[in-house]
Design a protein around this motif. Sequence first.
Motif, PDB file in Angstrom:
ATOM      1  N   GLU A   1     -10.325  55.495  14.725  1.00  0.00           N
ATOM      2  CA  GLU A   1     -10.916  55.638  13.369  1.00  0.00           C
ATOM      3  C   GLU A   1     -12.417  55.397  13.369  1.00  0.00           C
ATOM      4  O   GLU A   1     -13.063  55.537  12.333  1.00  0.00           O
ATOM      5  N   GLY A   2     -12.953  54.925  14.489  1.00  0.00           N
ATOM      6  CA  GLY A   2     -14.405  54.670  14.542  1.00  0.00           C
ATOM      7  C   GLY A   2     -14.812  53.329  13.973  1.00  0.00           C
ATOM      8  O   GLY A   2     -15.984  53.053  13.738  1.00  0.00           O
ATOM      9  N   ARG A   3     -13.832  52.477  13.715  1.00  0.00           N
ATOM     10  CA  ARG A   3     -14.135  51.160  13.176  1.00  0.00           C
ATOM     11  C   ARG A   3     -14.876  50.305  14.208  1.00  0.00           C
ATOM     12  O   ARG A   3     -15.764  49.535  13.881  1.00  0.00           O
ATOM     13  N   ILE A   4     -14.458  50.435  15.458  1.00  0.00           N
ATOM     14  CA  ILE A   4     -15.203  49.839  16.570  1.00  0.00           C
ATOM     15  C   ILE A   4     -15.335  50.913  17.655  1.00  0.00           C
ATOM     16  O   ILE A   4     -14.633  51.914  17.604  1.00  0.00           O
TER      17      ILE A   4
ATOM     18  N   LYS B   1       1.237  57.506  22.513  1.00  0.00           N
ATOM     19  CA  LYS B   1       0.749  58.307  21.395  1.00  0.00           C
ATOM     20  C   LYS B   1      -0.538  57.704  20.810  1.00  0.00           C
ATOM     21  O   LYS B   1      -1.454  58.408  20.410  1.00  0.00           O
ATOM     22  N   ALA B   2      -0.585  56.378  20.808  1.00  0.00           N
ATOM     23  CA  ALA B   2      -1.772  55.700  20.267  1.00  0.00           C
ATOM     24  C   ALA B   2      -2.951  55.727  21.247  1.00  0.00           C
ATOM     25  O   ALA B   2      -4.061  55.344  20.900  1.00  0.00           O
TER      26      ALA B   2
ATOM     27  N   ARG C   1     -19.618  49.177  24.230  1.00  0.00           N
ATOM     28  CA  ARG C   1     -18.778  50.333  23.907  1.00  0.00           C
ATOM     29  C   ARG C   1     -17.328  49.989  24.220  1.00  0.00           C
ATOM     30  O   ARG C   1     -17.035  49.368  25.225  1.00  0.00           O
ATOM     31  N   VAL C   2     -16.460  50.408  23.362  1.00  0.00           N
ATOM     32  CA  VAL C   2     -15.053  50.076  23.541  1.00  0.00           C
ATOM     33  C   VAL C   2     -14.235  51.359  23.591  1.00  0.00           C
ATOM     34  O   VAL C   2     -14.470  52.270  22.797  1.00  0.00           O
ATOM     35  N   ASP C   3     -13.299  51.405  24.531  1.00  0.00           N
ATOM     36  CA  ASP C   3     -12.486  52.602  24.697  1.00  0.00           C
ATOM     37  C   ASP C   3     -11.029  52.175  24.891  1.00  0.00           C
ATOM     38  O   ASP C   3     -10.763  51.161  25.548  1.00  0.00           O
ATOM     39  N   ALA C   4     -10.115  52.953  24.354  1.00  0.00           N
ATOM     40  CA  ALA C   4      -8.694  52.584  24.455  1.00  0.00           C
ATOM     41  C   ALA C   4      -8.220  52.505  25.907  1.00  0.00           C
ATOM     42  O   ALA C   4      -7.245  51.817  26.214  1.00  0.00           O
ATOM     43  N   SER C   5      -8.925  53.182  26.821  1.00  0.00           N
ATOM     44  CA  SER C   5      -8.490  53.137  28.221  1.00  0.00           C
ATOM     45  C   SER C   5      -8.691  51.747  28.833  1.00  0.00           C
ATOM     46  O   SER C   5      -8.204  51.481  29.931  1.00  0.00           O
ATOM     47  N   SER C   6      -9.370  50.865  28.139  1.00  0.00           N
ATOM     48  CA  SER C   6      -9.562  49.489  28.634  1.00  0.00           C
ATOM     49  C   SER C   6      -8.452  48.544  28.182  1.00  0.00           C
ATOM     50  O   SER C   6      -8.470  47.373  28.541  1.00  0.00           O
ATOM     51  N   LEU C   7      -7.539  49.045  27.363  1.00  0.00           N
ATOM     52  CA  LEU C   7      -6.541  48.144  26.770  1.00  0.00           C
ATOM     53  C   LEU C   7      -5.256  48.089  27.596  1.00  0.00           C
ATOM     54  O   LEU C   7      -4.806  49.102  28.137  1.00  0.00           O
ATOM     55  N   VAL C   8      -4.673  46.907  27.667  1.00  0.00           N
ATOM     56  CA  VAL C   8      -3.377  46.719  28.326  1.00  0.00           C
ATOM     57  C   VAL C   8      -2.446  46.038  27.329  1.00  0.00           C
ATOM     58  O   VAL C   8      -2.826  45.066  26.673  1.00  0.00           O
TER      59      VAL C   8
ATOM     60  N   LYS D   1      -2.099  48.534  20.422  1.00  0.00           N
ATOM     61  CA  LYS D   1      -1.926  49.766  19.653  1.00  0.00           C
ATOM     62  C   LYS D   1      -2.849  49.787  18.430  1.00  0.00           C
ATOM     63  O   LYS D   1      -3.529  50.767  18.150  1.00  0.00           O
ATOM     64  N   GLU D   2      -2.883  48.656  17.716  1.00  0.00           N
ATOM     65  CA  GLU D   2      -3.705  48.581  16.509  1.00  0.00           C
ATOM     66  C   GLU D   2      -5.183  48.745  16.857  1.00  0.00           C
ATOM     67  O   GLU D   2      -5.946  49.363  16.113  1.00  0.00           O
ATOM     68  N   LEU D   3      -5.589  48.185  17.991  1.00  0.00           N
ATOM     69  CA  LEU D   3      -6.988  48.322  18.409  1.00  0.00           C
ATOM     70  C   LEU D   3      -7.306  49.767  18.761  1.00  0.00           C
ATOM     71  O   LEU D   3      -8.371  50.289  18.406  1.00  0.00           O
TER      72      LEU D   3
END
Length: 331
Positions: free
Chosen positions: A327-330, A69-70, A24-31, A319-321
């Motif tokens: 969008e539910g792509r991943i 925002k992203a 599972r992937v969540d934006a909160s994991s991104l730096v 941001k793109e990820l």
Amino acid sequence: MELISRPRRLRTTPGLRKMVRETRVDASSLVYPMFVMDGTGKTDEIKALPGQYRYTVDMVDAKIEEMLKAGVNSIMLFGIPDHKDEVGSQAYAEDGIIQRAIRYIKEKYPEMYVIADVCLCEYTSHGHCGLICECGGHHDVDNDSTLELLSKTAVSQALAGADMVAPSDMMDGRVGAIREALDANGLTNTPIMSYAVKYASSFYGPFREAAGSAPSFGDRRSYQMDYHNRREGVKEALLDVEEGADIIMVKPATAYLDVIREVYEATDVPVATYSVSGEYAMVKAAAAQGWIDEKSIMCEMAVAAFRAGASIYETYYAKELAECIREGRIG
Ligand code: PBG
């Protein structure tokens, strides 16, 4: 009709495929890594990192707001000072570029989690990650005298408001030294994300252009790891955990998925990985030629890192990820 093997029923519908996903992937994991430089009113595009810039502190707002925002709520800051010297004094100056950037961003955007890179290479005139000594007739990086400066750097960043410090210098014993210095200054709640498992890699090429930190002599092989070695990666990770590292970073990402998995299994701390400048540059370059589908490749690389065991993924594509996740792509 006779089936030659069991039917793959769980792959038949999109809803079911998603229901049984193992990763599972969540934006909160991104730096998102960001470069800040001295001066005012400037944003310079980094040639080898199309779409990535160096910002003066007064120019960071639009980017930070775009990230928030992203849904990207964490950044890693790299400072690029005008003045570089033998001892990297701007790395630990109270009004140094990174200290000013941290103060500005944390004051204006307290919801942004700010991680500070702790290293001297962006600040030294010779571009090495530590102090240089003349040992046995040749120049080398002096491990022990560097520790004090790294500790000073980490403390000054945390005092400026950094939420976390991330030593990337690869000196031995620096996690313990930094932990002790932070605690002695009352900064007991500042976590350390150690780039414990950092390979001497050509994938850092574009970053060195961005930070003007290519070594002026020699290379980093005496303190970064030999990419033939996997068990050594585990050893480095365990040593840093013992010294007090809260998170272990494996770097680069895509070519080192086996190491991410090993470290994940061998330690009991979260594993982070950094998809570095060369990885981004390769995808950008091939995409610009129309040879690959940029978005799909970017998504596949990110999911692979999470599948390998990473909980944190640092990337120029943050941001793109985040948008692909939304969008539910991943995800
Ligand atoms: C060292 C540092 C480097 C990177 C992050 N921290 C460069 C190096 O070791 O030469 C590379 C990151 C990237 O390539 O995106 N302070």
